[in-house]
Write a protein that holds these residues in place. Sequence first.
Motif, PDB file in Angstrom:
ATOM      1  N   MET A  27       0.827  -1.218   0.000  1.00  0.00           N
ATOM      2  CA  MET A  27       0.000   0.000   0.000  1.00  0.00           C
ATOM      3  C   MET A  27       0.859   1.265   0.000  1.00  0.00           C
ATOM      4  O   MET A  27       0.423   2.310  -0.475  1.00  0.00           O
ATOM      5  CB  MET A  27      -0.943   0.030   1.209  1.00  0.00           C
ATOM      6  N   PHE A  28       2.086   1.181   0.522  1.00  0.00           N
ATOM      7  CA  PHE A  28       2.984   2.336   0.492  1.00  0.00           C
ATOM      8  C   PHE A  28       3.176   2.835  -0.935  1.00  0.00           C
ATOM      9  O   PHE A  28       3.351   4.033  -1.161  1.00  0.00           O
ATOM     10  CB  PHE A  28       4.357   1.986   1.079  1.00  0.00           C
ATOM     11  N   LEU A  29       3.154   1.917  -1.893  1.00  0.00           N
ATOM     12  CA  LEU A  29       3.347   2.293  -3.300  1.00  0.00           C
ATOM     13  C   LEU A  29       2.103   2.938  -3.905  1.00  0.00           C
ATOM     14  O   LEU A  29       2.172   3.531  -4.979  1.00  0.00           O
ATOM     15  CB  LEU A  29       3.740   1.059  -4.125  1.00  0.00           C
ATOM     16  N   LYS A  30       0.963   2.809  -3.236  1.00  0.00           N
ATOM     17  CA  LYS A  30      -0.307   3.336  -3.752  1.00  0.00           C
ATOM     18  C   LYS A  30      -0.694   4.686  -3.137  1.00  0.00           C
ATOM     19  O   LYS A  30      -1.559   5.374  -3.654  1.00  0.00           O
ATOM     20  CB  LYS A  30      -1.439   2.340  -3.470  1.00  0.00           C
ATOM     21  N   VAL A  31      -0.059   5.017  -2.013  1.00  0.00           N
ATOM     22  CA  VAL A  31      -0.398   6.257  -1.317  1.00  0.00           C
ATOM     23  C   VAL A  31       0.134   7.444  -2.111  1.00  0.00           C
ATOM     24  O   VAL A  31       1.256   7.413  -2.628  1.00  0.00           O
ATOM     25  CB  VAL A  31       0.204   6.259   0.110  1.00  0.00           C
ATOM     26  N   ASP A  32      -0.689   8.482  -2.195  1.00  0.00           N
ATOM     27  CA  ASP A  32      -0.279   9.714  -2.863  1.00  0.00           C
ATOM     28  C   ASP A  32       1.016  10.239  -2.221  1.00  0.00           C
ATOM     29  O   ASP A  32       1.116  10.305  -0.999  1.00  0.00           O
ATOM     30  CB  ASP A  32      -1.396  10.754  -2.741  1.00  0.00           C
ATOM     31  N   PRO A  37       4.126  11.089   3.776  1.00  0.00           N
ATOM     32  CA  PRO A  37       4.779  11.286   5.088  1.00  0.00           C
ATOM     33  C   PRO A  37       3.806  11.118   6.264  1.00  0.00           C
ATOM     34  O   PRO A  37       4.134  10.457   7.248  1.00  0.00           O
ATOM     35  CB  PRO A  37       5.325  12.709   5.018  1.00  0.00           C
ATOM     36  N   ASN A  38       2.625  11.672   6.153  1.00  0.00           N
ATOM     37  CA  ASN A  38       1.638  11.560   7.224  1.00  0.00           C
ATOM     38  C   ASN A  38       1.136  10.119   7.349  1.00  0.00           C
ATOM     39  O   ASN A  38       1.008   9.585   8.460  1.00  0.00           O
ATOM     40  CB  ASN A  38       0.479  12.522   6.972  1.00  0.00           C
ATOM     41  N   TYR A  39       0.854   9.492   6.211  1.00  0.00           N
ATOM     42  CA  TYR A  39       0.403   8.100   6.202  1.00  0.00           C
ATOM     43  C   TYR A  39       1.457   7.200   6.850  1.00  0.00           C
ATOM     44  O   TYR A  39       1.149   6.373   7.715  1.00  0.00           O
ATOM     45  CB  TYR A  39       0.130   7.654   4.763  1.00  0.00           C
ATOM     46  N   HIS A  40       2.700   7.360   6.443  1.00  0.00           N
ATOM     47  CA  HIS A  40       3.788   6.531   6.958  1.00  0.00           C
ATOM     48  C   HIS A  40       4.006   6.766   8.457  1.00  0.00           C
ATOM     49  O   HIS A  40       4.221   5.819   9.216  1.00  0.00           O
ATOM     50  CB  HIS A  40       5.077   6.791   6.175  1.00  0.00           C
ATOM     51  N   MET A  41       3.966   8.005   8.874  1.00  0.00           N
ATOM     52  CA  MET A  41       4.143   8.320  10.292  1.00  0.00           C
ATOM     53  C   MET A  41       3.058   7.636  11.130  1.00  0.00           C
ATOM     54  O   MET A  41       3.347   7.024  12.163  1.00  0.00           O
ATOM     55  CB  MET A  41       4.093   9.834  10.527  1.00  0.00           C
ATOM     56  N   ASN A  42       1.813   7.709  10.680  1.00  0.00           N
ATOM     57  CA  ASN A  42       0.716   7.063  11.396  1.00  0.00           C
ATOM     58  C   ASN A  42       0.867   5.542  11.381  1.00  0.00           C
ATOM     59  O   ASN A  42       0.653   4.883  12.403  1.00  0.00           O
ATOM     60  CB  ASN A  42      -0.640   7.463  10.809  1.00  0.00           C
ATOM     61  N   TYR A  43       1.249   4.998  10.236  1.00  0.00           N
ATOM     62  CA  TYR A  43       1.428   3.552  10.135  1.00  0.00           C
ATOM     63  C   TYR A  43       2.487   3.074  11.133  1.00  0.00           C
ATOM     64  O   TYR A  43       2.254   2.134  11.898  1.00  0.00           O
ATOM     65  CB  TYR A  43       1.829   3.144   8.711  1.00  0.00           C
ATOM     66  N   THR A  44       3.654   3.686  11.108  1.00  0.00           N
ATOM     67  CA  THR A  44       4.739   3.226  11.979  1.00  0.00           C
ATOM     68  C   THR A  44       4.398   3.428  13.453  1.00  0.00           C
ATOM     69  O   THR A  44       4.750   2.591  14.288  1.00  0.00           O
ATOM     70  CB  THR A  44       6.075   3.918  11.651  1.00  0.00           C
ATOM     71  N   VAL A  93      13.942  -1.053   9.962  1.00  0.00           N
ATOM     72  CA  VAL A  93      13.856   0.247  10.644  1.00  0.00           C
ATOM     73  C   VAL A  93      14.639   1.327   9.893  1.00  0.00           C
ATOM     74  O   VAL A  93      14.109   2.424   9.655  1.00  0.00           O
ATOM     75  CB  VAL A  93      14.271   0.140  12.128  1.00  0.00           C
ATOM     76  N   PRO A  94      15.891   1.071   9.477  1.00  0.00           N
ATOM     77  CA  PRO A  94      16.587   2.100   8.693  1.00  0.00           C
ATOM     78  C   PRO A  94      15.861   2.470   7.387  1.00  0.00           C
ATOM     79  O   PRO A  94      15.837   3.647   7.011  1.00  0.00           O
ATOM     80  CB  PRO A  94      17.956   1.472   8.407  1.00  0.00           C
ATOM     81  N   LEU A  95      15.270   1.473   6.727  1.00  0.00           N
ATOM     82  CA  LEU A  95      14.511   1.793   5.510  1.00  0.00           C
ATOM     83  C   LEU A  95      13.286   2.642   5.832  1.00  0.00           C
ATOM     84  O   LEU A  95      12.979   3.595   5.107  1.00  0.00           O
ATOM     85  CB  LEU A  95      14.099   0.505   4.784  1.00  0.00           C
ATOM     86  N   HIS A  96      12.587   2.298   6.912  1.00  0.00           N
ATOM     87  CA  HIS A  96      11.452   3.129   7.338  1.00  0.00           C
ATOM     88  C   HIS A  96      11.916   4.553   7.638  1.00  0.00           C
ATOM     89  O   HIS A  96      11.228   5.524   7.280  1.00  0.00           O
ATOM     90  CB  HIS A  96      10.763   2.541   8.575  1.00  0.00           C
ATOM     91  N   ASN A  97      13.050   4.688   8.295  1.00  0.00           N
ATOM     92  CA  ASN A  97      13.564   6.030   8.605  1.00  0.00           C
ATOM     93  C   ASN A  97      13.846   6.820   7.327  1.00  0.00           C
ATOM     94  O   ASN A  97      13.552   8.018   7.253  1.00  0.00           O
ATOM     95  CB  ASN A  97      14.819   5.941   9.469  1.00  0.00           C
ATOM     96  N   LYS A  98      14.393   6.143   6.322  1.00  0.00           N
ATOM     97  CA  LYS A  98      14.701   6.830   5.060  1.00  0.00           C
ATOM     98  C   LYS A  98      13.430   7.245   4.320  1.00  0.00           C
ATOM     99  O   LYS A  98      13.339   8.361   3.823  1.00  0.00           O
ATOM    100  CB  LYS A  98      15.580   5.948   4.174  1.00  0.00           C
ATOM    101  N   ILE A  99      12.454   6.347   4.238  1.00  0.00           N
ATOM    102  CA  ILE A  99      11.245   6.713   3.492  1.00  0.00           C
ATOM    103  C   ILE A  99      10.358   7.664   4.280  1.00  0.00           C
ATOM    104  O   ILE A  99       9.500   8.317   3.699  1.00  0.00           O
ATOM    105  CB  ILE A  99      10.449   5.477   3.003  1.00  0.00           C
TER     106      ILE A  99
END
Length: 130
Positions: A27-32, A37-44, A93-99
């Motif tokens: 789904m990360f690839l489908k998010v606008d 950034p907001n979607y990812h922050m909430n997800y993590t 975790v490092p990949l999440h930090n980068k994206i």
Amino acid sequence: MLFTIHILLSSVLLGVILVTQFVSYPMFLKVDRNNFPNYHMNYTFYISKIVLPLMILELFLVIEMLVNSYTIYSLVSIILVSVIWLSTFLIQVPLHNKISEKYCETKIKTLISSNWIRTFAWLTKLIVLF
């Protein structure tokens, strides 16, 4: 009793990682990109509240199993949990930090492909426990 809890916990963690592998990360690839950034922050934030306590409990159960009944099953379990923890904190975790800093399709695809390490480790661990 602890062995039953361990099997139940491993089953839950396998379920979570399968949803992560086949639903959440793709789904990360489908998010606008503007909303990413907001979607990812909430997800993590929310997934960490679910997964981290379960992973810590799993670690304690595996250590307990290894200390109190040293068998091939406990040895394989501690190795697989170590693989999961190393993959989580050295790769995912490092990949999440980068994206989280900037949307990057390549890094998201790397996150998805590298997550197979944890997916197979949890699957193998559950199979070994059974």
